[in-house]
Design a protein around this motif. Sequence first.
Motif, PDB file in Angstrom:
ATOM      1  N   LYS A  70       0.953  -1.343  -0.046  1.00 11.75           N
ATOM      2  CA  LYS A  70      -0.064  -0.159  -0.146  1.00 11.75           C
ATOM      3  C   LYS A  70       0.931   1.405  -0.144  1.00 11.75           C
ATOM      4  CE  LYS A  70      -3.525   0.303   3.316  1.00 11.75           C
ATOM      5  NZ  LYS A  70      -4.292   0.522   4.099  1.00 11.75           N
ATOM      6  N   ASP A  71       1.890   1.310   0.850  1.00  8.83           N
ATOM      7  CA  ASP A  71       2.723   2.281   0.925  1.00  8.83           C
ATOM      8  C   ASP A  71       3.589   2.807  -0.398  1.00  8.83           C
ATOM      9  OD1 ASP A  71       2.630   2.935   3.620  1.00  8.83           O
ATOM     10  OD2 ASP A  71       4.225   1.819   4.069  1.00  8.83           O
ATOM     11  N   ILE A  72       4.033   1.483  -1.082  1.00  9.00           N
ATOM     12  CA  ILE A  72       4.519   1.773  -2.355  1.00  9.00           C
ATOM     13  C   ILE A  72       3.579   2.310  -3.468  1.00  9.00           C
ATOM     14  CG2 ILE A  72       5.697   0.410  -4.491  1.00  9.00           C
ATOM     15  CD1 ILE A  72       6.803  -1.405  -2.089  1.00  9.00           C
ATOM     16  N   SER A  73       2.299   1.684  -3.462  1.00 10.53           N
ATOM     17  CA  SER A  73       1.470   1.801  -4.519  1.00 10.53           C
ATOM     18  C   SER A  73       0.672   3.465  -4.474  1.00 10.53           C
ATOM     19  CB  SER A  73       0.211   1.081  -4.500  1.00 10.53           C
ATOM     20  OG  SER A  73       0.627  -0.314  -4.721  1.00 10.53           O
ATOM     21  N   ASN A  74       0.540   3.786  -3.305  1.00 10.19           N
ATOM     22  CA  ASN A  74       0.069   5.048  -2.907  1.00 10.19           C
ATOM     23  C   ASN A  74       1.145   6.020  -3.221  1.00 10.19           C
ATOM     24  OD1 ASN A  74      -2.170   4.226  -1.722  1.00 10.19           O
ATOM     25  ND2 ASN A  74      -1.916   4.480   0.384  1.00 10.19           N
ATOM     26  N   ALA A  75       2.334   6.099  -3.223  1.00  6.99           N
ATOM     27  CA  ALA A  75       3.399   6.553  -3.683  1.00  6.99           C
ATOM     28  C   ALA A  75       3.644   6.988  -5.001  1.00  6.99           C
ATOM     29  CB  ALA A  75       4.708   6.626  -3.172  1.00  6.99           C
ATOM     30  N   GLY A  76       2.953   5.941  -5.872  1.00  9.19           N
ATOM     31  CA  GLY A  76       2.824   5.860  -7.439  1.00  9.19           C
ATOM     32  C   GLY A  76       4.006   5.193  -8.067  1.00  9.19           C
ATOM     33  N   PHE A  77       4.574   4.364  -7.037  1.00  8.00           N
ATOM     34  CA  PHE A  77       5.669   3.524  -7.836  1.00  8.00           C
ATOM     35  C   PHE A  77       5.221   2.118  -8.517  1.00  8.00           C
ATOM     36  CE2 PHE A  77       8.197   5.801  -4.129  1.00  8.00           C
ATOM     37  CZ  PHE A  77       8.985   6.469  -5.161  1.00  8.00           C
ATOM     38  N   SER A  78       5.916   1.544  -8.963  1.00  3.29           N
ATOM     39  CA  SER A  78       5.483   0.109  -9.689  1.00  3.29           C
ATOM     40  C   SER A  78       6.015  -0.890  -8.915  1.00  3.29           C
ATOM     41  CB  SER A  78       5.881  -0.020 -11.267  1.00  3.29           C
ATOM     42  OG  SER A  78       7.367   0.036 -11.298  1.00  3.29           O
ATOM     43  N   ILE A  79       5.490  -1.974  -8.584  1.00  2.00           N
ATOM     44  CA  ILE A  79       6.008  -3.159  -7.818  1.00  2.00           C
ATOM     45  C   ILE A  79       5.720  -4.377  -8.540  1.00  2.00           C
ATOM     46  CG2 ILE A  79       3.702  -2.913  -6.637  1.00  2.00           C
ATOM     47  CD1 ILE A  79       5.229  -3.983  -4.140  1.00  2.00           C
ATOM     48  N   LYS A  80       6.604  -5.332  -8.319  1.00  2.00           N
ATOM     49  CA  LYS A  80       6.490  -6.772  -8.911  1.00  2.00           C
ATOM     50  C   LYS A  80       6.470  -7.743  -7.791  1.00  2.00           C
ATOM     51  CE  LYS A  80       6.716 -10.433 -11.527  1.00  2.00           C
ATOM     52  NZ  LYS A  80       5.559 -10.823 -12.502  1.00  2.00           N
ATOM     53  N   LEU A  81       5.286  -8.514  -7.637  1.00  2.00           N
ATOM     54  CA  LEU A  81       5.367  -9.613  -6.664  1.00  2.00           C
ATOM     55  C   LEU A  81       5.975 -10.694  -7.021  1.00  2.00           C
ATOM     56  CD1 LEU A  81       2.059  -8.689  -4.877  1.00  2.00           C
ATOM     57  CD2 LEU A  81       4.398  -8.206  -4.135  1.00  2.00           C
ATOM     58  N   LEU A  82       6.757 -11.443  -6.438  1.00  2.00           N
ATOM     59  CA  LEU A  82       7.246 -12.810  -6.853  1.00  2.00           C
ATOM     60  C   LEU A  82       6.532 -13.931  -6.135  1.00  2.00           C
ATOM     61  CD1 LEU A  82      11.126 -12.067  -6.127  1.00  2.00           C
ATOM     62  CD2 LEU A  82       9.886 -11.818  -8.197  1.00  2.00           C
ATOM     63  N   LYS A  83       6.636 -15.028  -6.226  1.00  2.00           N
ATOM     64  CA  LYS A  83       6.114 -16.103  -5.749  1.00  2.00           C
ATOM     65  C   LYS A  83       6.127 -16.241  -4.239  1.00  2.00           C
ATOM     66  CE  LYS A  83       9.329 -19.881  -6.493  1.00  2.00           C
ATOM     67  NZ  LYS A  83       9.645 -21.182  -7.223  1.00  2.00           N
ATOM     68  N   PRO A  84       5.088 -16.785  -3.710  1.00  2.00           N
ATOM     69  CA  PRO A  84       4.926 -16.726  -1.948  1.00  2.00           C
ATOM     70  C   PRO A  84       5.950 -18.004  -1.655  1.00  2.00           C
ATOM     71  CG  PRO A  84       2.749 -16.548  -2.861  1.00  2.00           C
ATOM     72  CD  PRO A  84       3.922 -16.837  -4.248  1.00  2.00           C
ATOM     73  N   LEU A  85       6.616 -17.602  -0.766  1.00  2.00           N
ATOM     74  CA  LEU A  85       7.454 -18.918   0.065  1.00  2.00           C
ATOM     75  C   LEU A  85       7.261 -18.706   1.354  1.00  2.00           C
ATOM     76  CD1 LEU A  85      11.006 -18.563  -2.106  1.00  2.00           C
ATOM     77  CD2 LEU A  85       9.167 -20.206  -2.509  1.00  2.00           C
ATOM     78  N   THR A  86       7.648 -19.907   2.019  1.00  2.00           N
ATOM     79  CA  THR A  86       7.596 -20.126   3.534  1.00  2.00           C
ATOM     80  C   THR A  86       8.934 -19.972   4.265  1.00  2.00           C
ATOM     81  OG1 THR A  86       5.767 -21.744   2.989  1.00  2.00           O
ATOM     82  CG2 THR A  86       6.900 -21.616   5.369  1.00  2.00           C
ATOM     83  N   ASP A  87       8.949 -18.992   5.253  1.00  2.00           N
ATOM     84  CA  ASP A  87       9.906 -18.882   6.144  1.00  2.00           C
ATOM     85  C   ASP A  87       9.817 -19.905   7.455  1.00  2.00           C
ATOM     86  OD1 ASP A  87      11.124 -16.496   5.097  1.00  2.00           O
ATOM     87  OD2 ASP A  87      10.034 -15.037   6.187  1.00  2.00           O
ATOM     88  N   VAL A  88      10.958 -20.276   7.868  1.00  2.00           N
ATOM     89  CA  VAL A  88      10.793 -21.138   8.896  1.00  2.00           C
ATOM     90  C   VAL A  88      10.754 -20.376  10.170  1.00  2.00           C
ATOM     91  CG1 VAL A  88      12.230 -23.084  10.243  1.00  2.00           C
ATOM     92  CG2 VAL A  88      12.342 -22.917   7.732  1.00  2.00           C
ATOM     93  N   ASP A  89       9.525 -20.500  10.957  1.00  2.00           N
ATOM     94  CA  ASP A  89       9.139 -19.841  12.026  1.00  2.00           C
ATOM     95  C   ASP A  89       8.834 -21.013  13.226  1.00  2.00           C
ATOM     96  OD1 ASP A  89       9.626 -17.207  11.647  1.00  2.00           O
ATOM     97  OD2 ASP A  89       7.971 -17.182  10.581  1.00  2.00           O
ATOM     98  N   HIS A  90       8.148 -22.086  12.665  1.00  2.00           N
ATOM     99  CA  HIS A  90       7.367 -22.969  13.484  1.00  2.00           C
ATOM    100  C   HIS A  90       7.951 -24.553  13.022  1.00  2.00           C
ATOM    101  CE1 HIS A  90       4.770 -20.410  15.424  1.00  2.00           C
ATOM    102  NE2 HIS A  90       4.456 -19.666  14.102  1.00  2.00           N
ATOM    103  N   LEU A  91       7.764 -25.483  13.800  1.00  2.00           N
ATOM    104  CA  LEU A  91       8.246 -26.681  13.532  1.00  2.00           C
ATOM    105  C   LEU A  91       7.750 -27.479  12.259  1.00  2.00           C
ATOM    106  CD1 LEU A  91       9.940 -28.960  14.715  1.00  2.00           C
ATOM    107  CD2 LEU A  91       8.003 -29.796  15.970  1.00  2.00           C
TER     108      LEU A  91
END
Length: 195
Positions: free
Chosen positions: A166-187
């Motif tokens: 939202k911060d990036i879009s509201n400032a008028g910048f372009s953004i590319k989202l990559l594929k989602p991945l999982t961080d290791v936080d839990h077992l």
Amino acid sequence: MKQALITFIRNPELGKGKTRLAKDSSKEYALEIYIKLLEHTRKVCTQTDAERYVFYADYINAEDEWSTDDFQKRLQLDGGLGEKMKDAFSTVFSEGCDKAIIIGSDCPDISSELIENAFKELNSNDFVIGPSNDGGYYLLGMNTLFSPIFENKTWSAETVLEETVKDISNAGFSIKLLKPLTDVDHLEDVPQKWR
């Protein structure tokens, strides 16, 4: 075009990191998994064509496996995660880098191909983000420092990605989202091959 790859790591010490994983298992197991994550992240970074920076959480270890032949070693700024990241981006841009990407050290599925692709996306986008499945991100890249994305965030909350976009879009910048991945936080986040 000079590109910087910033990696944030914790100094691997018993009881210091992966506290949620330690609650699910033990401090010893959490440290063992974090060392595997560090090994994976280091290998991925050394296969990536960029100026490589490693920012340590507590102190710079001159004698560890992050060789100064491959990495410039720095210390994370004191303060919250947003301040630390803003300082790291500010550092690499002030040292002449035109694009910069930051990653953490807890994503077992990150690859050099993915990071190289993220750098390519910065040729036609102002920002690139790799979303993590917990509502945050495992990768953030930009062509110029934009401080608001590091401010007014609850960093462990599942709203971080949404607020950043939202911060990036509201400032008028372009953004590319990559594929989602999982961080290791839990077992359950620990890859089968490491269990």
